[in-house]
Scaffold this active site. Structure first.
Site, PDB file in Angstrom:
ATOM      1  N   CYS A 113      -1.679   0.118   9.454  1.00  0.00           N
ATOM      2  CA  CYS A 113      -0.899  -1.108   9.251  1.00  0.00           C
ATOM      3  C   CYS A 113       0.542  -0.847   9.705  1.00  0.00           C
ATOM      4  O   CYS A 113       1.115   0.179   9.361  1.00  0.00           O
ATOM      5  CB  CYS A 113      -0.895  -1.526   7.779  1.00  0.00           C
ATOM      6  SG  CYS A 113      -2.523  -1.942   7.121  1.00  0.00           S
ATOM      7  N   ASP A 150     -16.212 -15.093  24.810  1.00  0.00           N
ATOM      8  CA  ASP A 150     -15.497 -14.217  23.864  1.00  0.00           C
ATOM      9  C   ASP A 150     -15.377 -12.831  24.491  1.00  0.00           C
ATOM     10  O   ASP A 150     -16.074 -11.890  24.094  1.00  0.00           O
ATOM     11  CB  ASP A 150     -16.255 -14.163  22.538  1.00  0.00           C
ATOM     12  CG  ASP A 150     -15.563 -13.282  21.506  1.00  0.00           C
ATOM     13  OD1 ASP A 150     -14.384 -12.946  21.699  1.00  0.00           O
ATOM     14  OD2 ASP A 150     -16.221 -12.921  20.504  1.00  0.00           O
ATOM     15  N   GLU A 160     -24.810 -10.878  27.858  1.00  0.00           N
ATOM     16  CA  GLU A 160     -24.073  -9.725  27.329  1.00  0.00           C
ATOM     17  C   GLU A 160     -24.408  -8.506  28.179  1.00  0.00           C
ATOM     18  O   GLU A 160     -25.519  -8.409  28.718  1.00  0.00           O
ATOM     19  CB  GLU A 160     -24.464  -9.499  25.858  1.00  0.00           C
ATOM     20  CG  GLU A 160     -24.075  -8.180  25.238  1.00  0.00           C
ATOM     21  CD  GLU A 160     -22.577  -7.964  25.210  1.00  0.00           C
ATOM     22  OE1 GLU A 160     -22.144  -6.878  25.625  1.00  0.00           O
ATOM     23  OE2 GLU A 160     -21.843  -8.885  24.775  1.00  0.00           O
ATOM     24  N   CYS A 195      -9.032 -11.811  21.807  1.00  0.00           N
ATOM     25  CA  CYS A 195      -8.271 -10.909  20.940  1.00  0.00           C
ATOM     26  C   CYS A 195      -7.006 -10.416  21.622  1.00  0.00           C
ATOM     27  O   CYS A 195      -6.353  -9.494  21.133  1.00  0.00           O
ATOM     28  CB  CYS A 195      -9.138  -9.727  20.510  1.00  0.00           C
ATOM     29  SG  CYS A 195      -9.770  -8.742  21.894  1.00  0.00           S
ATOM     30  N   PHE A 238     -20.494 -13.044  26.928  1.00  0.00           N
ATOM     31  CA  PHE A 238     -20.077 -11.916  26.082  1.00  0.00           C
ATOM     32  C   PHE A 238     -20.559 -12.166  24.655  1.00  0.00           C
ATOM     33  O   PHE A 238     -19.795 -12.126  23.694  1.00  0.00           O
ATOM     34  CB  PHE A 238     -18.558 -11.720  26.101  1.00  0.00           C
ATOM     35  CG  PHE A 238     -17.970 -11.453  27.465  1.00  0.00           C
ATOM     36  CD1 PHE A 238     -17.944 -10.174  27.993  1.00  0.00           C
ATOM     37  CD2 PHE A 238     -17.446 -12.486  28.222  1.00  0.00           C
ATOM     38  CE1 PHE A 238     -17.402  -9.925  29.248  1.00  0.00           C
ATOM     39  CE2 PHE A 238     -16.902 -12.253  29.474  1.00  0.00           C
ATOM     40  CZ  PHE A 238     -16.873 -10.964  29.996  1.00  0.00           C
ATOM     41  N   CYS A 258      -6.425   2.725   0.357  1.00  0.00           N
ATOM     42  CA  CYS A 258      -6.244   1.693   1.384  1.00  0.00           C
ATOM     43  C   CYS A 258      -6.566   0.316   0.828  1.00  0.00           C
ATOM     44  O   CYS A 258      -7.601   0.115   0.178  1.00  0.00           O
ATOM     45  CB  CYS A 258      -7.148   1.992   2.575  1.00  0.00           C
ATOM     46  SG  CYS A 258      -7.143   0.710   3.853  1.00  0.00           S
ATOM     47  N   CYS A 274       0.615   6.020   7.301  1.00  0.00           N
ATOM     48  CA  CYS A 274      -0.621   5.645   7.972  1.00  0.00           C
ATOM     49  C   CYS A 274      -0.333   4.733   9.166  1.00  0.00           C
ATOM     50  O   CYS A 274       0.545   3.873   9.110  1.00  0.00           O
ATOM     51  CB  CYS A 274      -1.548   4.952   6.981  1.00  0.00           C
ATOM     52  SG  CYS A 274      -3.040   4.265   7.730  1.00  0.00           S
ATOM     53  N   GLN A 306     -17.104  -8.951  14.150  1.00  0.00           N
ATOM     54  CA  GLN A 306     -15.820  -9.505  13.749  1.00  0.00           C
ATOM     55  C   GLN A 306     -15.310  -8.734  12.533  1.00  0.00           C
ATOM     56  O   GLN A 306     -16.068  -8.356  11.647  1.00  0.00           O
ATOM     57  CB  GLN A 306     -15.955 -10.991  13.442  1.00  0.00           C
ATOM     58  CG  GLN A 306     -16.376 -11.832  14.633  1.00  0.00           C
ATOM     59  CD  GLN A 306     -15.353 -11.835  15.755  1.00  0.00           C
ATOM     60  OE1 GLN A 306     -14.162 -11.616  15.539  1.00  0.00           O
ATOM     61  NE2 GLN A 306     -15.815 -12.066  16.982  1.00  0.00           N
ATOM     62  N   CYS A 316       0.843  -1.198   0.000  1.00  0.00           N
ATOM     63  CA  CYS A 316       0.000   0.000   0.000  1.00  0.00           C
ATOM     64  C   CYS A 316       0.877   1.247   0.000  1.00  0.00           C
ATOM     65  O   CYS A 316       1.853   1.322   0.754  1.00  0.00           O
ATOM     66  CB  CYS A 316      -0.908  -0.007   1.231  1.00  0.00           C
ATOM     67  SG  CYS A 316      -1.971   1.453   1.373  1.00  0.00           S
TER      68      CYS A 316
END
Length: 405
Positions: free
Chosen positions: A67, A336, A288, A362, A268, A141, A64, A241, A58
């Protein structure tokens, strides 16, 4: 100019010297040249490049902040992320064999949070530069899905209508199954003229929905997402996601984790990413902390065909985790949590009679901490798979299955 040798990458993807100096956009084994500024060497020149160095795909990669690893080969990034997961586990005394990492392709990110502000010359919409509040325009992008980038230029019109030179607007753009869903925060208060102008913006771009400072204004169609057989209209700007490919991989893995269970609790649960596909084979209780998400989940379930019973419960799982005696009513759990993890909830799972837990995380560090709690109570890691939805970033997700006799 001083020279520095890079010995490893930090958790945010920066190269680090043996003395702990951070050098962005570098790789282990490289020798670079530059000036140190408060423990960092910005804009270093590569003297001796790594064999793993590649030309960024890119043109915005150097400026930027979206990334941070486009200068590294795909094989290197995959191995580095897998090693990060292994290292986090080993720091908790856990040894596990990882499955092959599952990486989403380029141009697949379906949720973007752009920032906009007015300038002396007009408007700007983009992403922040790395470790900075400077805005970088990113018209080319290669991370976002084409549908988002096709609308990128038109977002300047939103800034013209509701932006300020004193602050930034946050513009969340989601590519739903029925079109783009845009949510604006920190925009000017609405008046009649703005409402008319924004209505025209919706029509011009055929948006599914436009929300402004929490108020849904207009849309051409309901912005729905498909979770298994169900269609769910999430709250504006809601979490989902990052890529459709990543979501499909995680759903497949969680189905595998709880296979054979008749009653599953989904902790969650969000809007039902896992609850609704799992409900094709088992009864599900979704828990949740955000009631709007559960309302969307329930409506999606009621309108779907062929699903087993799904019940919902609004509950702050950090302050009020589901107790061990409550968990005993289920054959399996899916959990999660957000990045802080779910230590209190895992304590209750450890005390319960649950024998199967599907875990999505995550954050490898909090995952390893929480996994240690489960393992100390008799669980073993049946399998664990890294899932990379955040291509070219330092982030990586984990899907795992825990079993105990």
């Amino acid at each position: 100019m001083d020279q520095f040798e890079i010995v490893r990458l930090g958790h945010k993807g920066d190269g680090i010297t043996a003395d702990g100096i951070f050098v962005p956009n570098t790789l282990p084994g490289e020798v670079v040249e530059g000036l140190e500024e408060q423990g960092r060497v910005p804009g270093a020149r590569i003297v001796t490049p790594s064999e793993e160095r590649v030309r960024p795909a890119c043109r915005h990669a150097k400026s930027c902040g979206g990334c941070s690893l486009q200068h590294a080969s795909e094989d290197f990034v995959a191995q580095w992320k897998s090693d990060f997961v292994k290292s986090a586990l080993e720091n908790q005394g856990i040894s596990a064999e990882l499955g092959s990492i599952l990486t989403s392709p380029g141009r697949s990110r379906r949720r973007a949070v752009f920032h906009g502000r007015r300038t002396k010359k007009g408007t700007m919409v983009g992403l922040h530069a790395r470790a900075s509040d400077s805005l970088i325009e990113v018209p080319d992008c290669i991370l976002m899905v084409p549908e988002i980038m096709q609308a990128y230029g038109a977002l300047n019109r939103l800034v013209e209508l509701g932006g300020s030179r004193r602050g930034e607007m946050d513009i969340t753009v989601i590519s739903s199954d029925s079109g783009l869903d845009i949510s604006v925060e920190n925009g000017k208060p609405l008046d009649l003229d703005m409402r008319v102008e924004l209505g025209g913006f919706v029509r011009d771009l055929s948006l599914s929905r436009l929300s402004w400072n929490g108020e849904d204004l207009a849309g051409e169609a309901l912005p729905y997402l498909s979770f298994g057989k169900a269609r769910v209209v999430p709250p504006a700007g809601a979490f989902l996601q990052a890529t459709a490919e990543g979501e499909a991989a995680l759903v497949t893995l969680m189905r595998k984790a709880v296979e054979g269970a008749d009653r599953v609790i989904d902790l969650f649960s969000g809007c039902g990413t896992f609850s609704l596909p799992i409900a094709e084979r088992a009864e599900v209780h979704a828990v949740e902390g955000v009631s709007d998400m559960l309302e969307a989940l329930s409506k999606g379930w009621r309108q779907a065909q062929g699903l087993k019973a799904v019940t919902v419960e609004t509950r702050d799982l950090f302050r009020q985790p589901v107790r061990d005696d409550e968990l005993n009513a289920y054959d399996a759990a899916i959990i999660d949590p957000p990045r802080p993890g779910a230590l209190a909830q895992c304590d209750e799972i450890a005390k319960s009679r649950l024998k199967t837990v599907g875990f999505v995380s995550c954050n490898p560090i909090t995952f390893a901490r929480d996994a240690k709690v489960l393992i100390d109570s008799g669980f073993e890691i049946d399998w664990i798979v890294p899932v990379d939805q955040f291509r070219w970033s330092p982030h990586v997700e984990i899907a795992a299955c825990f079993k105990r006799e």
